[in-house]
Design an enzyme around this catalytic site. Structure first.
Site, mmCIF file in Angstrom:
data_model
loop_
_atom_site.group_PDB
_atom_site.id
_atom_site.type_symbol
_atom_site.label_atom_id
_atom_site.label_comp_id
_atom_site.label_asym_id
_atom_site.label_seq_id
_atom_site.Cartn_x
_atom_site.Cartn_y
_atom_site.Cartn_z
ATOM 1 C CG HIS A 110 1.103 -2.155 4.292
ATOM 2 N ND1 HIS A 110 1.917 -3.226 5.204
ATOM 3 C CD2 HIS A 110 0.498 -1.752 5.114
ATOM 4 C CE1 HIS A 110 1.560 -3.244 6.116
ATOM 5 N NE2 HIS A 110 0.659 -2.423 6.269
ATOM 6 C CG ASP A 114 -0.688 -5.142 -0.731
ATOM 7 O OD1 ASP A 114 -1.856 -5.671 -0.480
ATOM 8 O OD2 ASP A 114 0.081 -4.355 -0.126
ATOM 9 C CD GLN A 166 -5.958 -0.959 3.109
ATOM 10 O OE1 GLN A 166 -7.025 -0.759 3.330
ATOM 11 N NE2 GLN A 166 -5.337 -1.440 4.125
ATOM 12 C CE LYS A 210 -5.634 -4.941 5.876
ATOM 13 N NZ LYS A 210 -5.335 -3.929 6.809
ATOM 14 C CB CYS A 245 2.534 -0.338 7.918
ATOM 15 S SG CYS A 245 2.170 -0.966 9.743
#
Lengths: 428, 401
Positions: free
Chosen positions: B121, B193, B196, B219, B360
């Protein structure tokens, strides 16, 4: 079964109780105002049994009326004669209490008659106590990693050892420093929270260090069997002695050499009230209500402690005539099941001292769903886990679900104290 | 949960799912952008403003302490959620800020360079591109990461490898445990990261041995405006604060300032307290559902979505099939290059909320699809009926395109 309404040491204390009520009526606005609203005066308390007519007061009332409504006189908060005892409250119910240092000392001496070695250490000169427990103020000011030993040495000779508010996040260098400071200070008394000190002792063992011998009183929170065993392993079989100390009163009960907890009945009147609000019987689970007797700066009559005990029958083999009790835990830590409840002490008995267990916390996620969080070391056995599961399932009932989860970290409560039992909120 | 392969039946907990657009019920398939919030989260935020209202860690009032208690209790819950210590959890604004805190806080030398992955991202791409020398790991033809190049570049000892646990565009999971282990063999720090992946998978930072991890509360059923930076204690101690101000210092004199201990030394200024209250409730909600159940259901939805894409010959899945993936999936549509109109029709005529564009993650989407893609992403409140409705509606529209 005989009902136990009052624990009174002697006739003299009956007179002191009567005088305490008169004193409170005359000097303490909160008490006078409540008695007046109930149409009562000191004349209504001629016999000790009349104490039951006096309303029971709770912590929040003392918080609400502090200082003007509860001080027995116009004392300045920085009066050198007064000792300040802040309590963050295990469940966030905070309170600040002031009392004459001389009275607190007298209460401590009375309490430690149960265990002369503590009395000796407590009054030894020079006074060299070390305290290892949660810092009793918020994260912002306390547990500063850069504080020096001089910063933490109190006027009364107590050295506050450095520790983080959230105990298990205390960095190794700070643990090393606490050990070095103990070695350098050579205390004549350890005044500790058992879970905290067990953590330090585990670290000392890792570093192959042996802490200097001195009597150990464990207070601040429940003394678990596992913490006691870990500390005793470094010191001696019977080293750790439980002390029930409250910021409102000072020393309330102490464990004797024979391992029994004795009430400080010389300094206070104790009442045992059961779940139904009635006077409790011997061995019945009861909340303790305390009345002070010494006309202090901040007297308490019929103060609800939230602490749960069972009064034991008969005299102790140690020879002390003070009543024997078992401390079952804070009422707010009780785990309520469908038709019954279990106390932190019940849980601790069921947990015992399995090999390899460093720390535990029982979390009630729903009424019948539990998670036992354990921090274990290399000595932990699969069979220990099975036995633990069996013992706890027996305690909690067959219709409950129990998962044992190994975790690397268990947080302290916001007071900085560990809670071994985390009941779910009612209605969850 | 009715059973592992059926829905959780949570619709009543999510007020947004009662929303209609021009009389049409909404179907929410954009959970990778942000998840919906259950009532308990909304109530916790309202409770903060109605009943608590004060700042944290400032002053001695009763309610300030109450606010601080919940605030720190949430940190402990996060620590238990990802299995680390409380002082290894730093609250910030979002995943982007968390990664920037590391990119700026490491105080990189001119010799240091960062290994960046092309499936990232922009949040895990631009902070490195703008603040450090970078080298990139490219993509294979099907949109998955070229792991061979990743392992090879590690040998050249970057300062840090910035990796993505789960791509926001393809939904593909990377074998992060192996990637982190390989990085450590070469003395390379790792930042993951997890924005997600954290909604769908239980993450154990100790077992992964990752050095830094970033994710956002919103999220995972939590409020917007709250990010979490996890870092190993020793590394967080070394990180230079990105911002300076109130709440992060023990002592300030004219010529000397002493910062507070972790994690507060990295949390300058008044934090987003209401969001922390909300996230506290979200974590309880997640705990009740059980991460194991959530992961199972996510796998089920992921397979279901992929099977639906494969049924339609005009759709090409991004990232290929046969890889581990979450229920976030993108696809391109044969003969339709501008998806904006399609997205509008899906929304305005069918009530479907999904995502189109470069997501993104422009380097990835440009390399694999060349142009815009469409993404649908599900979560615990999504049902197979929602997914069926989406694909049926899409087919109906595509007959006109």
């Amino acid at each position: 079964m005989q009902s136990i309404q009052l624990i009174i040491a002697n006739k003299k204390n009956e007179q002191h109780a009567k005088r305490e009520i008169e004193y409170c009526y005359e000097h303490v606005r909160m008490f006078k105002s409540r008695l007046t609203s109930m149409g009562l005066t000191p004349d209504d308390f001629q016999r000790i049994e009349d104490l039951s007519k006096f309303p029971i007061f709770e912590k929040k009332e003392f918080r609400k009326h502090f200082p003007a409504g509860i001080f027995a006189g116009r004392y300045s908060l920085d009066d050198a004669r007064l000792s300040r005892s802040p309590s963050s409250g295990t469940t966030g119910d905070r309170l600040v209490t002031f009392e004459f240092g001389t009275l607190l000392l007298e209460r401590a001496i009375n309490c430690s008659e149960t265990l002369p070695k503590i009395a000796t250490a407590f009054s030894a000169t020079p006074r060299k106590h070390v305290r290892y427990a949660a810092p009793n103020c918020s994260d912002v000011e306390c547990a500063n990693p850069n504080s020096t030993m001089e910063d933490r040495l109190m006027k009364d000779g107590t050295l506050i050892l450095p520790v983080y508010h959230d105990l298990l996040t205390t960095p190794e260098h700070m643990l090393d420093r606490a050990i070095e400071e103990i070695e350098s200070y050579q205390p004549n008394l350890y005044y500790i929270d058992a879970t905290h000190f067990a953590f330090l002792v585990r670290h000392a063992k890792k570093r192959n260090k042996v802490l200097p011998e001195a009597p150990i009183v464990a207070t601040f929170s429940n003394v678990t069997k596992i913490a006691k065993a870990q500390i005793n392993e470094m010191f001696s079989e019977n080293a750790v002695k439980q002390l029930v100390s409250m910021s409102e009163f000072g020393w309330v009960a102490m464990e004797c050499e024979h391992g029994h907890l004795h009430l400080n009945s010389k300094s206070f009147i104790f009442e045992f009230i059961n779940e139904a609000g009635e006077p409790a019987s011997v061995n019945e689970l009861a909340e303790v209500i305390i009345t002070s007797l010494d006309q202090g700066a901040l007297p308490h009559v019929r103060y609800r402690t939230g602490d749960m005990y069972r009064l034991q029958k008969g005299n102790c083999s140690c020879g002390s005539s003070s009543p024997v009790v078992t401390f079952e835990g804070r009422k707010s830590d009780f785990i309520y099941l469908q038709d019954t409840f279990v106390t932190p002490n019940d849980v601790d008995e069921a947990i015992g001292v399995p090999s390899g267990l460093a720390l535990y916390q029982l979390v009630q996620k729903e009424q019948t769903v539990f998670e036992l969080r354990v921090i274990v070391n290399e000595h932990w056995l699969q069979s220990s886990e099975q036995q633990l599961n069996q013992r706890l399932s027996t305690l909690l009932g067959s219709n409950t679900e129990l998962n044992i989860v190994k975790v690397p970290y268990i947080e302290t409560g916001r007071s900085g104290k560990f809670r071994t039992c985390m009941p779910c909120e009612q209605g969850e | 949960m009715n059973n592992a392969m059926q829905s959780f039946d949570l619709r009543d907990d999510f007020p947004f799912l009662s929303r209609q657009i021009d009389g049409v019920d909404v179907v929410y398939l954009d959970s990778a952008a942000t998840s919906l919030k259950p009532n308990c989260v909304i109530e916790a935020i309202t409770h903060f403003y109605q009943n608590v209202a004060t700042n944290v860690h400032r002053g001695k009032s009763y309610v300030t302490e109450e606010a601080s208690n919940i605030y720190e209790q949430t940190r402990y819950k996060v620590a238990n959620f990802i299995r680390c210590s409380g002082n290894e959890v730093v609250f910030c604004k979002n995943t982007t800020e968390a990664i920037n805190m590391v990119a700026l806080g490491l105080e990189l030398d001119s010799d240091d360079w960062i290994l960046v992955c092309s499936d990232a991202h922009h949040s895990n791409f631009l902070p490195w591109q703008q603040n450090a020398k970078t080298r990139y790991v490219g993509l294979l033809d099907d949109g998955s990461l070229d792991l061979e190049t990743y392992y090879k570049l590690l040998e050249e000892k970057p300062k840090l490898a910035a990796i993505t646990h789960c791509s926001n565009a393809t939904g593909l999971y990377l074998p992060v445990k192996e990637m982190i282990e390989a990085a450590h063999k070469h003395g390379v720090l790792t930042l993951m990261d997890a924005a997600q992946s954290i909604p769908h998978k239980a993450i154990d930072v100790q077992s992964l041995d990752v050095d830094f991890m970033a994710f956002s509360a919103h999220k995972v059923l939590g409020p917007t405006g709250l990010g979490i930076l996890y870092g190993k204690k020793a590394l967080l101690e070394e990180l230079k604060p990105m911002q300076w101000g109130g709440g992060m210092v023990d002592w300030v004199a004219l010529d000397n300032t002493q910062t507070r201990k972790l994690p507060h030394r990295l949390e300058a200024g008044t934090p987003n307290i209401s969001a922390v209250f909300g996230f506290n409730a979200a974590l309880d909600y997640i705990d009740k559902l059980g991460m194991e159940n959530i992961e199972k259901y996510d796998n089920f939805l992921s397979d279901y979505i992929v099977s639906k894409i494969l049924e339609n010959k005009r759709l090409t899945i991004i990232g290929g099939v046969g890889h581990a993936r979450s229920s976030t999936t993108s696809f391109s549509i044969q003969g339709v290059s501008n998806l904006d109109d399609l997205s509008r029709i899906l929304s305005d005529s069918y009530g479907i909320i999904c995502r189109t564009g470069h997501l993104c993650a422009q380097p990835l989407v440009s390399a694999v699809a060349g142009e815009q893609v469409m993404r649908i992403s599900a979560y615990v409140y999504t049902t197979t009926e929602d997914i069926d409705f989406f694909f049926n509606s899409l087919s109906e529209i595509l007959d006109f395109m």
